[in-house]
Scaffold this motif. Structure first.
Motif, PDB file in Angstrom:
ATOM      1  N   ARG A  31      -7.820  -1.562  13.430  1.00 50.37           N
ATOM      2  CA  ARG A  31      -9.076  -1.705  12.684  1.00 50.37           C
ATOM      3  C   ARG A  31      -9.035  -3.006  11.882  1.00 50.37           C
ATOM      4  NH1 ARG A  31     -10.622   2.085   7.427  1.00 50.37           N
ATOM      5  NH2 ARG A  31     -12.706   1.211   7.055  1.00 50.37           N
ATOM      6  N   ARG A  32     -10.130  -3.748  11.880  1.00 57.29           N
ATOM      7  CA  ARG A  32     -10.207  -4.984  11.101  1.00 57.29           C
ATOM      8  C   ARG A  32     -10.367  -4.652   9.626  1.00 57.29           C
ATOM      9  NH1 ARG A  32     -14.311  -8.216   9.187  1.00 57.29           N
ATOM     10  NH2 ARG A  32     -15.890  -6.934  10.247  1.00 57.29           N
ATOM     11  N   LEU A  33      -9.590  -5.316   8.790  1.00 56.58           N
ATOM     12  CA  LEU A  33      -9.665  -5.130   7.343  1.00 56.58           C
ATOM     13  C   LEU A  33     -10.340  -6.354   6.728  1.00 56.58           C
ATOM     14  CD1 LEU A  33      -6.035  -3.807   6.694  1.00 56.58           C
ATOM     15  CD2 LEU A  33      -8.084  -2.498   7.322  1.00 56.58           C
ATOM     16  N   PRO A  34     -11.565  -6.231   6.209  1.00 59.30           N
ATOM     17  CA  PRO A  34     -12.235  -7.396   5.625  1.00 59.30           C
ATOM     18  C   PRO A  34     -11.441  -8.073   4.521  1.00 59.30           C
ATOM     19  CG  PRO A  34     -13.816  -5.635   5.989  1.00 59.30           C
ATOM     20  CD  PRO A  34     -12.463  -5.058   6.272  1.00 59.30           C
ATOM     21  N   ASP A  35     -10.626  -7.299   3.801  1.00 65.20           N
ATOM     22  CA  ASP A  35      -9.730  -7.881   2.788  1.00 65.20           C
ATOM     23  C   ASP A  35      -8.437  -7.081   2.814  1.00 65.20           C
ATOM     24  OD1 ASP A  35      -8.321  -8.782   0.627  1.00 65.20           O
ATOM     25  OD2 ASP A  35     -10.015  -8.784  -0.753  1.00 65.20           O
ATOM     26  N   GLU A  36      -7.477  -7.531   3.614  1.00 67.46           N
ATOM     27  CA  GLU A  36      -6.227  -6.788   3.744  1.00 67.46           C
ATOM     28  C   GLU A  36      -5.478  -6.743   2.423  1.00 67.46           C
ATOM     29  OE1 GLU A  36      -2.004  -6.876   6.213  1.00 67.46           O
ATOM     30  OE2 GLU A  36      -3.695  -8.100   6.897  1.00 67.46           O
ATOM     31  N   ASP A  37      -5.530  -7.811   1.639  1.00 69.85           N
ATOM     32  CA  ASP A  37      -4.795  -7.859   0.378  1.00 69.85           C
ATOM     33  C   ASP A  37      -5.312  -6.845  -0.630  1.00 69.85           C
ATOM     34  OD1 ASP A  37      -3.160  -9.863   1.304  1.00 69.85           O
ATOM     35  OD2 ASP A  37      -4.373 -11.488   0.448  1.00 69.85           O
ATOM     36  N   GLY A  38      -6.567  -6.425  -0.475  1.00 71.56           N
ATOM     37  CA  GLY A  38      -7.138  -5.494  -1.442  1.00 71.56           C
ATOM     38  C   GLY A  38      -7.223  -4.062  -0.961  1.00 71.56           C
ATOM     39  N   SER A  39      -6.790  -3.801   0.268  1.00 68.10           N
ATOM     40  CA  SER A  39      -6.928  -2.447   0.802  1.00 68.10           C
ATOM     41  C   SER A  39      -5.982  -1.494   0.088  1.00 68.10           C
ATOM     42  CB  SER A  39      -6.651  -2.430   2.308  1.00 68.10           C
ATOM     43  OG  SER A  39      -5.268  -2.535   2.568  1.00 68.10           O
ATOM     44  N   GLY A  40      -6.253  -0.202   0.282  1.00 67.51           N
ATOM     45  CA  GLY A  40      -5.414   0.814  -0.344  1.00 67.51           C
ATOM     46  C   GLY A  40      -4.555   1.556   0.646  1.00 67.51           C
ATOM     47  N   GLY A  41      -4.327   0.959   1.815  1.00 67.51           N
ATOM     48  CA  GLY A  41      -3.461   1.580   2.798  1.00 67.51           C
ATOM     49  C   GLY A  41      -4.222   2.329   3.866  1.00 67.51           C
ATOM     50  N   ASP A  42      -4.454   1.695   5.013  1.00 63.36           N
ATOM     51  CA  ASP A  42      -5.126   2.352   6.136  1.00 63.36           C
ATOM     52  C   ASP A  42      -4.399   1.981   7.421  1.00 63.36           C
ATOM     53  OD1 ASP A  42      -7.749   3.597   7.442  1.00 63.36           O
ATOM     54  OD2 ASP A  42      -7.278   1.746   8.527  1.00 63.36           O
ATOM     55  N   LEU A  43      -4.180   2.969   8.265  1.00 61.67           N
ATOM     56  CA  LEU A  43      -3.612   2.738   9.589  1.00 61.67           C
ATOM     57  C   LEU A  43      -4.545   3.352  10.615  1.00 61.67           C
ATOM     58  CD1 LEU A  43       0.263   3.321   9.506  1.00 61.67           C
ATOM     59  CD2 LEU A  43      -0.955   1.221  10.095  1.00 61.67           C
ATOM     60  N   THR A  44      -5.510   2.584  11.077  1.00 58.30           N
ATOM     61  CA  THR A  44      -6.454   3.041  12.084  1.00 58.30           C
ATOM     62  C   THR A  44      -6.441   2.071  13.251  1.00 58.30           C
ATOM     63  OG1 THR A  44      -7.887   4.120  10.450  1.00 58.30           O
ATOM     64  CG2 THR A  44      -8.881   3.570  12.571  1.00 58.30           C
ATOM     65  N   LEU A  45      -6.360   2.610  14.446  1.00 53.71           N
ATOM     66  CA  LEU A  45      -6.359   1.785  15.638  1.00 53.71           C
ATOM     67  C   LEU A  45      -7.400   2.299  16.619  1.00 53.71           C
ATOM     68  CD1 LEU A  45      -3.519   2.868  18.039  1.00 53.71           C
ATOM     69  CD2 LEU A  45      -3.649   3.847  15.730  1.00 53.71           C
ATOM     70  N   LEU A  56      -1.268   8.423   5.688  1.00 49.79           N
ATOM     71  CA  LEU A  56      -0.140   7.971   4.874  1.00 49.79           C
ATOM     72  C   LEU A  56      -0.159   8.731   3.561  1.00 49.79           C
ATOM     73  CD1 LEU A  56      -0.364   4.095   5.387  1.00 49.79           C
ATOM     74  CD2 LEU A  56       1.009   5.747   6.676  1.00 49.79           C
ATOM     75  N   GLY A  57       1.016   9.084   3.071  1.00 49.82           N
ATOM     76  CA  GLY A  57       1.101   9.842   1.836  1.00 49.82           C
ATOM     77  C   GLY A  57       1.774   9.072   0.723  1.00 49.82           C
ATOM     78  N   ALA A  58       1.360   9.349  -0.501  1.00 51.59           N
ATOM     79  CA  ALA A  58       1.892   8.621  -1.652  1.00 51.59           C
ATOM     80  C   ALA A  58       3.357   8.940  -1.915  1.00 51.59           C
ATOM     81  CB  ALA A  58       1.062   8.933  -2.891  1.00 51.59           C
ATOM     82  N   ALA A  59       3.841  10.058  -1.398  1.00 52.74           N
ATOM     83  CA  ALA A  59       5.237  10.431  -1.642  1.00 52.74           C
ATOM     84  C   ALA A  59       6.148  10.065  -0.475  1.00 52.74           C
ATOM     85  CB  ALA A  59       5.330  11.933  -1.915  1.00 52.74           C
ATOM     86  N   MET A  60       5.668   9.266   0.470  1.00 52.54           N
ATOM     87  CA  MET A  60       6.495   8.864   1.602  1.00 52.54           C
ATOM     88  C   MET A  60       7.689   8.030   1.129  1.00 52.54           C
ATOM     89  SD  MET A  60       3.739   7.795   4.559  1.00 52.54           S
ATOM     90  CE  MET A  60       5.009   7.553   5.811  1.00 52.54           C
TER      91      MET A  60
END
Length: 399
Positions: free
Chosen positions: A289-303, A372-376
């Protein structure tokens, strides 16, 4: 089915980090017996404090704490002065609450395509504008900001109001600025799987003082809620109006306040995890998935896969390997919802059947999101990479 070692981890974000801070905050309010934000035997003013702290996080002048993300969107549009029957352009890939809020504000939703970011396509946004268009609602989906630069350019050129649906994106930024402060108003959700949570709750963020006054009064009976001491909400500079009760409780605000210091670091950690997974699979022909602002994302893994069939197969294989994965919204745009498709509201049919959003349908149906989980732990991330690589290779070769 993958024969990689089975792994198990939770995809909760804020909830995974709950601990003594939340318990202490909740107990303080419970022991005060003052759960209502305006009075009680020992009022702690936790809702006021949460609103002030959330302003700092989002970089806006005003926050109004409300009962849900849908309430926040509704109050934001009321605060901005939406006329009855006005059209609001909404991306086809979103939760039905985005549409519910437009209906509650007595507007009419108009649906536009998303692009390979799975957020509003700025080019199709412009195509959907008519003489009845009042506003646009970009949705920051799954902790990825919509491409706000071109969206804002189109909106400003046509004189449209911009209401950011940031329900899934607290702590996310675009161009170095937090979402929720880029348009005319922002709306956040604090439902159970959000980045901060009290099970339910929401917030409206605005910079304009007059808009803030209308939002604050609308969610509080129009500002005419009168306490035993005669206090009212609102500045008194504008005529009164009848509103609704969408208030946040002191208990909700206290639990949320305990989590705010963790919000940005949590988003940074999840962003780093997503980058690591993408980096360690860079040799594979994966279409992310394209991230318009990768530096500001909150963590996404979509393909994206080549077909719906392939996407379903990958989801099944990843789940069998213990990796939480799914296709967002079961691969269906919001217009697949029968009530939305037929334009049915509590007061009748309000719009005609929207056109098929074929690009959105194709992208969404071929997508796979890995939770993705915060406790990983670092070990969880390493195991995720190994299992994901194997599942992806097995499925794409088989297909």
């Amino acid at each position: 089915m993958s024969d990689a070692p089975k792994m198990r981890y939770e995809t909760w974000r804020a909830l995974a980090l709950w601990g003594e801070e939340e318990e202490a905050a909740a107990l303080e309010v419970l022991r005060s017996r003052s759960l209502f934000r305006y009075y009680g035997p020992d009022l702690r003013h936790r809702t006021d404090a949460f609103e002030a702290a959330f302003c700092e996080v989002t970089g806006v002048a005003h926050t109004v704490a409300v009962s849900s993300g849908t309430a926040a969107l509704t109050a934001a549009m009321i605060g901005l002065g939406i006329p009855p029957g006005a059209e609001v352009i909404v991306p086809g890939v979103t939760f039905v609450g985005s549409v519910s809020a437009v209906v509650a504000a007595r507007g009419v939703p108009v649906f536009a395509e998303v692009d390979d970011s799975l957020t509003l396509d700025p080019a199709h946004l412009e195509e959907r504008i008519t003489g009845r268009t009042w506003g646009v609602m970009p949705v920051h989906l799954n902790n990825v900001a919509a491409d706000m630069g071109p969206i804002l350019e189109v909106a400003r050129r046509h004189g449209l109001r911009v209401i950011e649906d940031a329900a899934q994106a607290a702590g996310v930024s675009y161009g170095g600025r937090p979402v929720g402060g880029l348009g005319d108003a922002g709306a956040f959700s604090f439902q159970l799987d959000k980045n901060i949570t009290a099970g339910e709750g929401g917030a409206v963020t605005v910079s304009d003082a007059d808009v803030y006054d209308r939002v604050a009064r609308y969610q509080d009976q129009g500002g005419q809620f009168t306490t035993s001491k005669g206090a009212t909400r609102g500045t008194g500079d504008h005529p009164p109006f009848v509103g609704a009760n969408l208030r946040m409780t002191e208990l909700t605000a206290a639990i949320l306040s305990a989590q705010l210091p963790r919000l940005v670091p949590m988003c940074r950690r999840l962003r780093d995890v997503a980058r690591q997974v993408r980096g360690e699979t860079a040799d594979l022909p994966i279409r992310w998935r394209r991230l318009p602002d990768e530096d500001g994302s909150g963590g996404d893994l979509t393909l994206f896969l080549d077909s719906r069939l392939q996407a379903r197969a990958l989801v099944a294989d990843l789940n069998a390997a213990g990796i939480p994965a799914h296709t967002m919204y079961q691969g269906q745009p919001v217009t697949a919802n029968r009530a939305v498709r037929e334009g049915r509201t509590p007061w009748g049919v309000e719009w005609e059947r929207p056109p098929r959003l074929r690009t959105s349908e194709a992208l969404l149906g071929r997508s796979v999101t890995i939770g993705l989980g915060a406790a990983m732990t670092d070990e969880d991330v390493d195991a995720l990479v190994i299992a994901f690589r194997k599942s992806y290779q097995d499925i794409t070769r088989a297909q």
